[in-house]
Write a protein that holds these residues in place. Structure first.
Motif, PDB file in Angstrom:
ATOM      1  N   LEU A  11       0.796  -1.214  -0.034  1.00  0.00           N
ATOM      2  CA  LEU A  11       0.054  -0.047  -0.106  1.00  0.00           C
ATOM      3  C   LEU A  11       0.749   1.115  -0.146  1.00  0.00           C
ATOM      4  N   GLY A  12       1.834   1.405   0.929  1.00  0.00           N
ATOM      5  CA  GLY A  12       2.684   2.415   0.764  1.00  0.00           C
ATOM      6  C   GLY A  12       3.515   2.675  -0.464  1.00  0.00           C
ATOM      7  N   SER A  13       3.960   1.377  -1.438  1.00  0.00           N
ATOM      8  CA  SER A  13       4.589   1.788  -2.625  1.00  0.00           C
ATOM      9  C   SER A  13       3.413   2.475  -3.408  1.00  0.00           C
ATOM     10  N   ILE A  14       2.219   2.023  -3.411  1.00  0.00           N
ATOM     11  CA  ILE A  14       1.257   2.627  -4.128  1.00  0.00           C
ATOM     12  C   ILE A  14       0.782   3.815  -3.988  1.00  0.00           C
ATOM     13  N   MET A  15       0.798   4.297  -2.873  1.00  0.00           N
ATOM     14  CA  MET A  15       0.674   5.755  -2.450  1.00  0.00           C
ATOM     15  C   MET A  15       2.107   6.700  -3.123  1.00  0.00           C
ATOM     16  N   GLN A  16       3.242   6.100  -2.889  1.00  0.00           N
ATOM     17  CA  GLN A  16       4.572   6.649  -3.225  1.00  0.00           C
ATOM     18  C   GLN A  16       4.658   6.934  -4.686  1.00  0.00           C
ATOM     19  N   GLU A  17       3.936   5.903  -5.496  1.00  0.00           N
ATOM     20  CA  GLU A  17       4.212   6.125  -6.945  1.00  0.00           C
ATOM     21  C   GLU A  17       3.051   7.035  -7.329  1.00  0.00           C
ATOM     22  N   ARG A  18       2.054   7.146  -6.610  1.00  0.00           N
ATOM     23  CA  ARG A  18       0.984   8.177  -7.100  1.00  0.00           C
ATOM     24  C   ARG A  18       1.411   9.731  -6.304  1.00  0.00           C
ATOM     25  N   GLY A  19       2.700   9.677  -5.792  1.00  0.00           N
ATOM     26  CA  GLY A  19       3.081  10.958  -5.203  1.00  0.00           C
ATOM     27  C   GLY A  19       2.221  11.592  -3.948  1.00  0.00           C
ATOM     28  N   LEU A  20       1.553  10.517  -3.238  1.00  0.00           N
ATOM     29  CA  LEU A  20       0.566  11.024  -2.186  1.00  0.00           C
ATOM     30  C   LEU A  20       1.346  11.157  -0.948  1.00  0.00           C
TER      31      LEU A  20
END
Length: 176
Positions: free
Chosen positions: A99-108
């Motif tokens: 989940l953290g990787s997804i959020m980082q990839e989206r720049g969140l």
């Protein structure tokens, strides 16, 4: 989601928490510089901790713990809508993508913020199990966390921090 690699499935040592205290188990793992997975069971609660060369690198409660998304919301780092979107992507990948990787990839979220929240989550799990005086434990060596190390702290420092935290909570309860 944190992936683990189990190179062997046998338990190296196990026992009862009313015979060997949780603090003693953590200290033993630290002083012997072992790497592996510590499973703790205090029904209905369950926790898992990973050690690398005696240092605690990851830990989680399997219930009753604030998850990363909730922590990000409370820190006002993301919105509920952003969390929902990222959880949908997480589910689409069968929870194999973190989940953290997804959020980082989206720049969140920034890497630093994510690491701080993950460290807090691990410490919360560690401090929570310090109060367990019943249940069982099992340690399996050669079982590791595939992800990068989120926490790398000495057990003696964590135990001291945990004792102070427990002491402060009991003081607040006493004076109320």
């Amino acid at each position: 989601m944190t992936k683990t690699i189990d190179k062997r499935r046998t338990v190296d040592f196990q026992g009862a928490l009313d015979v060997i205290s949780i603090e003693s188990i953590f200290q033993l793992l630290y002083y012997t510089n072992v790497s592996g997975k510590l499973l703790l069971l205090n029904p209905p609660a369950k926790a898992t901790f990973f050690f690398k060369d005696g240092s605690l690198v990851w830990g989680t409660l399997h219930a009753q713990q604030k998850q990363l998304g909730q922590r990000l919301l409370e820190a006002n780092l993301i919105t509920r809508e952003q969390l929902s979107e990222c959880l949908s992507v997480h589910d689409q990948h069968n929870r194999q993508m973190r989940l953290g990787s997804i959020m980082q990839e989206r720049g969140l979220v920034r890497e630093e913020d994510l690491q701080e929240l993950l460290k807090a989550q691990i410490k919360d799990a560690f401090f929570h199990v310090l109060s367990w005086n019943q249940g069982t434990f099992a340690f399996v060596s050669n079982s590791s966390v595939e992800d990068e190390i989120a926490l790398n702290e000495r057990i003696d420092h964590l135990l001291l921090e945990g004792i102070v935290s427990i002491d402060q909570k009991s003081d607040k309860t006493f004076y109320q």
